[in-house]
Design a protein around this motif. Sequence first.
Motif, short mmCIF file in Angstrom:
data_model
loop_
_atom_site.label_atom_id
_atom_site.label_comp_id
_atom_site.label_asym_id
_atom_site.label_seq_id
_atom_site.Cartn_x
_atom_site.Cartn_y
_atom_site.Cartn_z
N ARG A 59 0.90 -1.16 0.00
CA ARG A 59 0.00 0.00 0.00
C ARG A 59 0.93 1.20 0.00
O ARG A 59 1.53 1.54 1.00
CB ARG A 59 -0.92 -0.02 1.21
CG ARG A 59 -1.86 -1.22 1.19
CD ARG A 59 -2.91 -1.13 2.28
NE ARG A 59 -3.73 -2.30 2.33
CZ ARG A 59 -4.91 -2.43 1.71
NH1 ARG A 59 -5.37 -1.45 0.98
NH2 ARG A 59 -5.61 -3.54 1.83
N ALA A 60 1.04 1.79 -1.17
CA ALA A 60 2.19 2.67 -1.40
C ALA A 60 1.90 4.14 -1.30
O ALA A 60 0.87 4.61 -1.70
CB ALA A 60 2.79 2.36 -2.76
N HIS A 62 1.16 7.37 -0.07
CA HIS A 62 0.02 8.28 -0.17
C HIS A 62 0.17 9.40 0.86
O HIS A 62 0.83 9.23 1.88
CB HIS A 62 -1.29 7.54 0.11
CG HIS A 62 -1.60 6.49 -0.88
ND1 HIS A 62 -2.86 6.28 -1.37
CD2 HIS A 62 -0.83 5.58 -1.51
CE1 HIS A 62 -2.85 5.29 -2.24
NE2 HIS A 62 -1.62 4.84 -2.32
N GLY A 120 3.53 4.59 3.25
CA GLY A 120 3.12 3.32 2.66
C GLY A 120 3.66 2.17 3.48
O GLY A 120 4.48 2.37 4.38
N GLY A 145 -0.16 10.93 -4.37
CA GLY A 145 0.63 9.74 -4.16
C GLY A 145 1.79 9.68 -5.13
O GLY A 145 1.86 10.42 -6.11
N MET A 147 4.55 6.72 -7.05
CA MET A 147 4.78 5.33 -7.42
C MET A 147 5.61 4.61 -6.35
O MET A 147 6.61 5.17 -5.87
CB MET A 147 5.54 5.23 -8.74
CG MET A 147 4.86 5.83 -9.93
SD MET A 147 5.85 5.67 -11.45
CE MET A 147 7.37 6.50 -11.00
N TYR A 148 5.21 3.41 -6.03
CA TYR A 148 5.94 2.64 -5.01
C TYR A 148 7.37 2.36 -5.45
O TYR A 148 8.27 2.20 -4.63
CB TYR A 148 5.20 1.32 -4.72
CG TYR A 148 5.35 0.30 -5.82
CD1 TYR A 148 6.26 -0.74 -5.69
CD2 TYR A 148 4.62 0.37 -6.99
CE1 TYR A 148 6.42 -1.68 -6.70
CE2 TYR A 148 4.76 -0.54 -7.99
CZ TYR A 148 5.67 -1.56 -7.86
OH TYR A 148 5.83 -2.48 -8.86
N ILE A 166 -0.14 -4.93 -5.90
CA ILE A 166 -0.30 -3.48 -5.89
C ILE A 166 -1.62 -3.14 -6.56
O ILE A 166 -1.96 -3.69 -7.61
CB ILE A 166 0.88 -2.81 -6.62
CG1 ILE A 166 2.17 -3.12 -5.84
CG2 ILE A 166 0.71 -1.30 -6.72
CD1 ILE A 166 3.32 -3.46 -6.68
N SER A 167 -2.37 -2.22 -5.97
CA SER A 167 -3.67 -1.85 -6.53
C SER A 167 -3.49 -1.15 -7.87
O SER A 167 -2.44 -0.55 -8.15
CB SER A 167 -4.42 -0.92 -5.56
OG SER A 167 -3.82 0.36 -5.56
N LYS A 169 -4.87 1.54 -8.72
CA LYS A 169 -4.70 2.96 -8.40
C LYS A 169 -3.24 3.29 -8.12
O LYS A 169 -2.72 4.31 -8.57
CB LYS A 169 -5.57 3.29 -7.17
CG LYS A 169 -5.43 4.69 -6.65
CD LYS A 169 -6.29 4.85 -5.40
CE LYS A 169 -5.97 6.12 -4.67
NZ LYS A 169 -6.75 6.28 -3.45
N ASP A 170 -2.55 2.43 -7.37
CA ASP A 170 -1.15 2.69 -7.03
C ASP A 170 -0.22 2.47 -8.21
O ASP A 170 0.88 3.05 -8.25
CB ASP A 170 -0.71 1.83 -5.85
CG ASP A 170 -1.24 2.34 -4.52
OD1 ASP A 170 -1.88 3.41 -4.50
OD2 ASP A 170 -1.01 1.67 -3.50
N LEU A 173 0.28 5.93 -10.19
CA LEU A 173 0.68 7.16 -9.49
C LEU A 173 1.85 7.83 -10.20
O LEU A 173 2.58 7.21 -10.97
CB LEU A 173 1.04 6.84 -8.03
CG LEU A 173 -0.12 6.42 -7.15
CD1 LEU A 173 0.38 5.97 -5.78
CD2 LEU A 173 -1.14 7.54 -7.01
#
Length: 182
Positions: A59-60, A62, A120, A145, A147-148, A166-167, A169-170, A173
């Motif tokens: 969960r990256a 945010h 995250g 957010g 990017m992870y 990873i979602s 949405k993520d 980002l």
Amino acid sequence: MEIQETGLKDCLIIKPRLFDDSRGYFFESFNQNVFESKTGLSCNFVQDNQSFSSYGVIRALHAQKGEYAQAKLVRVLSGKVLDVAVDARKGSPTYGQHVAVELSAENKLQLYIPRGFLHGFAVLSETAEFFYKCDNSYNKESEQGVMYNDPTLNINWLIPQEKQLISDKDLILNSFASLSDE
């Protein structure tokens, strides 16, 4: 409560004082008076959140921006995570730097993440329940957010790439360099 510095200004590890015996354990997870007297920081938490995730979930990175920025106090109720905070406060001497701390139900450590940081975590155990207190209410329009896997941040999430969950949405980002100043 013991306060440990992380190397990022105002981002702190909190180790509660544990009282345990044959019956189990007790600890005070947060005391505002003690926190303020030991850190000089003021925080009034207004919202609690909890999530449940399985191994490999990231969960990256945010944050909320502007008037809805949030400080957070995070901990793990069950399982183990790698918790990551990134200083996104332009003008900060540690801008663009991150700290990664293993939080678990076993070690009972907490991370205080000040306003202006991205946050995250990656789940390192089979499952994990994650709990966090926020000092401001959530506002969807204020979300931002990063990017992870942003190459300038170079965060090692400790999860092999083929196991990362990873979602959608993520995955879309923006880069750290494109963060808004608002």
